[in-house]
Design a protein around this motif. Structure first.
Motif, PDB file in Angstrom:
ATOM      1  N   UNK A 116       0.838  -1.197   0.000  1.00 18.60           N
ATOM      2  CA  UNK A 116       0.000   0.000   0.000  1.00 18.60           C
ATOM      3  C   UNK A 116       0.875   1.248   0.000  1.00 18.60           C
ATOM      4  N   UNK A 117       1.918   1.242   0.815  1.00 22.02           N
ATOM      5  CA  UNK A 117       2.826   2.397   0.905  1.00 22.02           C
ATOM      6  C   UNK A 117       3.530   2.646  -0.423  1.00 22.02           C
ATOM      7  N   UNK A 118       4.032   1.582  -1.058  1.00 21.35           N
ATOM      8  CA  UNK A 118       4.719   1.736  -2.343  1.00 21.35           C
ATOM      9  C   UNK A 118       3.746   2.192  -3.432  1.00 21.35           C
ATOM     10  N   UNK A 119       2.518   1.710  -3.356  1.00 20.87           N
ATOM     11  CA  UNK A 119       1.509   2.168  -4.309  1.00 20.87           C
ATOM     12  C   UNK A 119       1.279   3.659  -4.197  1.00 20.87           C
ATOM     13  N   UNK A 120       1.331   4.165  -2.972  1.00 21.99           N
ATOM     14  CA  UNK A 120       1.169   5.613  -2.757  1.00 21.99           C
ATOM     15  C   UNK A 120       2.371   6.384  -3.295  1.00 21.99           C
ATOM     16  N   UNK A 121       3.571   5.889  -3.048  1.00 22.19           N
ATOM     17  CA  UNK A 121       4.790   6.615  -3.423  1.00 22.19           C
ATOM     18  C   UNK A 121       5.045   6.557  -4.922  1.00 22.19           C
ATOM     19  N   UNK A 122       4.920   5.365  -5.532  1.00 25.61           N
ATOM     20  CA  UNK A 122       5.344   5.187  -6.920  1.00 25.61           C
ATOM     21  C   UNK A 122       4.198   5.175  -7.932  1.00 25.61           C
ATOM     22  N   UNK A 124       1.097   6.698  -7.227  1.00 24.23           N
ATOM     23  CA  UNK A 124       0.184   7.800  -6.986  1.00 24.23           C
ATOM     24  C   UNK A 124      -1.161   7.368  -6.434  1.00 24.23           C
ATOM     25  N   UNK A 125      -1.244   6.167  -5.861  1.00 24.37           N
ATOM     26  CA  UNK A 125      -2.503   5.702  -5.294  1.00 24.37           C
ATOM     27  C   UNK A 125      -2.736   6.396  -3.949  1.00 24.37           C
ATOM     28  N   UNK A 126      -3.920   6.910  -3.764  1.00 23.15           N
ATOM     29  CA  UNK A 126      -4.239   7.618  -2.529  1.00 23.15           C
ATOM     30  C   UNK A 126      -4.583   6.629  -1.422  1.00 23.15           C
ATOM     31  N   UNK A 127      -4.052   6.900  -0.224  1.00 30.39           N
ATOM     32  CA  UNK A 127      -4.358   6.055   0.918  1.00 30.39           C
ATOM     33  C   UNK A 127      -5.675   6.503   1.544  1.00 30.39           C
ATOM     34  N   UNK A 128      -6.580   5.549   1.734  1.00 28.93           N
ATOM     35  CA  UNK A 128      -7.800   5.854   2.460  1.00 28.93           C
ATOM     36  C   UNK A 128      -7.483   5.963   3.952  1.00 28.93           C
ATOM     37  N   UNK A 129      -8.385   6.543   4.718  1.00 25.20           N
ATOM     38  CA  UNK A 129      -8.112   6.818   6.135  1.00 25.20           C
ATOM     39  C   UNK A 129      -7.748   5.556   6.903  1.00 25.20           C
ATOM     40  N   UNK A 130      -8.514   4.476   6.691  1.00 27.90           N
ATOM     41  CA  UNK A 130      -8.225   3.239   7.412  1.00 27.90           C
ATOM     42  C   UNK A 130      -6.903   2.619   6.960  1.00 27.90           C
ATOM     43  N   UNK A 131      -6.566   2.757   5.693  1.00 24.29           N
ATOM     44  CA  UNK A 131      -5.267   2.262   5.212  1.00 24.29           C
ATOM     45  C   UNK A 131      -4.135   3.029   5.884  1.00 24.29           C
TER      46      UNK A 131
END
Length: 320
Positions: A116-122, A124-131
């Motif tokens: 999930x973290x790498x998806x956000x960094x590389x 551009x996937x947004x993290x939902x609040x619970x994530x």
């Protein structure tokens, strides 16, 4: 029973089989402790290539292999993905045979959160609040371990990170699991053969080994490919979001083996870290369920709206 329902049941069985085989794989590697970790990896690569040739021929996937071999970009990515996978396998084997199975279990528990973290960094996937909450809980758990022991749980973090980056690289190329693994291990095979020739132990000469040991060595290919085939079969029959919920079977079995079969110490600080990671995964899973249900409701609403619009258009169209 309908065909979709039957296919889904087969998919669930295949998913449970895949993750269960990954979870009990340490029992197999423990049987090869007489060999250095690098030599076990060498056999894993070589015998996987041999077995994969048969599977690809039987499943008629040579066109996919040839297509990938012709694409320079795909080959570069698969080469680096293969190096990462080989490094992950090596550390995993070393951890098992040096009584760090709990660390390996922790690493594969953390793996989805690093994805999930790498998806956000590389990506551009947004993290939902619970994530976001799940990632923070996992970080707190690891932090507790660092403060308690004064050292970073590097085995868990390297295993989780290397496999996550491997997955990130594989997302960049449209190559199926089986052809992809074959090409990755094929590119690693010269290194494996070179190690066999130059640095092999006394057990590298298979003619001097017992039949039992050689059978265990040859089984390295099965241990590698069998769970992957089950995973691929499951992915084709059930939704990927559903498949994700079975991924915790593997590290859970590793945890049970480490504590109850191999007697690895589970100190209070380490148990606290696992508790935070388990809580993080519970939050992460709850978010996945909520998001999946929300998407289904939105999809149904969109389909209903489209049907209503279509019906209105038909009503407004004058008869000819």
């Amino acid at each position: 029973m309908s065909k979709p329902a039957s296919a889904a049941q087969v998919g669930v069985i295949c998913a449970i089989a895949a993750y269960s085989m990954w979870g009990v794989a340490p029992v197999y590697f423990k049987q090869l402790m007489v060999l250095p970790a690098a030599e076990i990896l060498m056999h894993r690569v070589i015998w996987s290539v041999v077995l994969l040739v048969g599977f690809i021929a039987a499943l008629k996937q040579w066109p996919k292999v040839i297509s990938a071999l012709k694409d320079k970009r795909v080959m570069v990515i698969l080469f680096f993905a293969g190096l990462l996978l080989g490094a992950n396998w090596l550390l995993f084997i070393w951890a098992i045979n040096n009584d760090h199975l709990l660390d390996a279990s922790l690493g594969y528990y953390i793996n989805p959160l690093i994805n999930v973290f790498l998806g956000r960094v590389f990506l551009g996937e947004r993290l939902r609040n619970l994530q976001r909450t799940a990632v923070i809980l996992a970080v707190v758990g690891v932090g507790i371990l660092v403060l308690s022991y004064g050292e970073i749980p590097w085995i868990a973090l390297v295993l989780a990170s290397s496999f996550s980056v491997y997955g990130l690289l594989r997302k960049q190329v449209a190559v199926d699991s089986l052809p992809g693994l074959f090409i990755e291990t094929l590119m690693l095979s010269p290194l494996a053969i070179g190690y066999w020739v130059l640095y092999g132990s006394q057990y590298s000469n298979l003619f001097n080994n017992s039949i039992d040991l050689n059978l265990l060595i040859f089984a390295a290919g099965i241990v590698t490919t069998a769970p992957l085939l089950c995973f691929t079969a499951a992915a084709r029959r059930i939704m990927y979001s559903t498949l994700g919920f079975f991924q915790y079977i593997g590290p859970t079995l590793m945890f049970i083996l480490a504590v109850y079969l191999y007697g690895e110490p589970l100190e209070e600080a380490r148990l606290t870290t696992f508790a935070f990671v388990w809580l993080a995964l519970a939050v992460f899973s709850a978010d996945s369920i909520f998001n999946f249900r929300r998407q289904r409701i939105q999809a149904r609403a969109a389909a209903l709206q489209a049907a209503e619009i279509r019906a209105a258009e038909l009503e407004s169209t004058p008869d000819k």
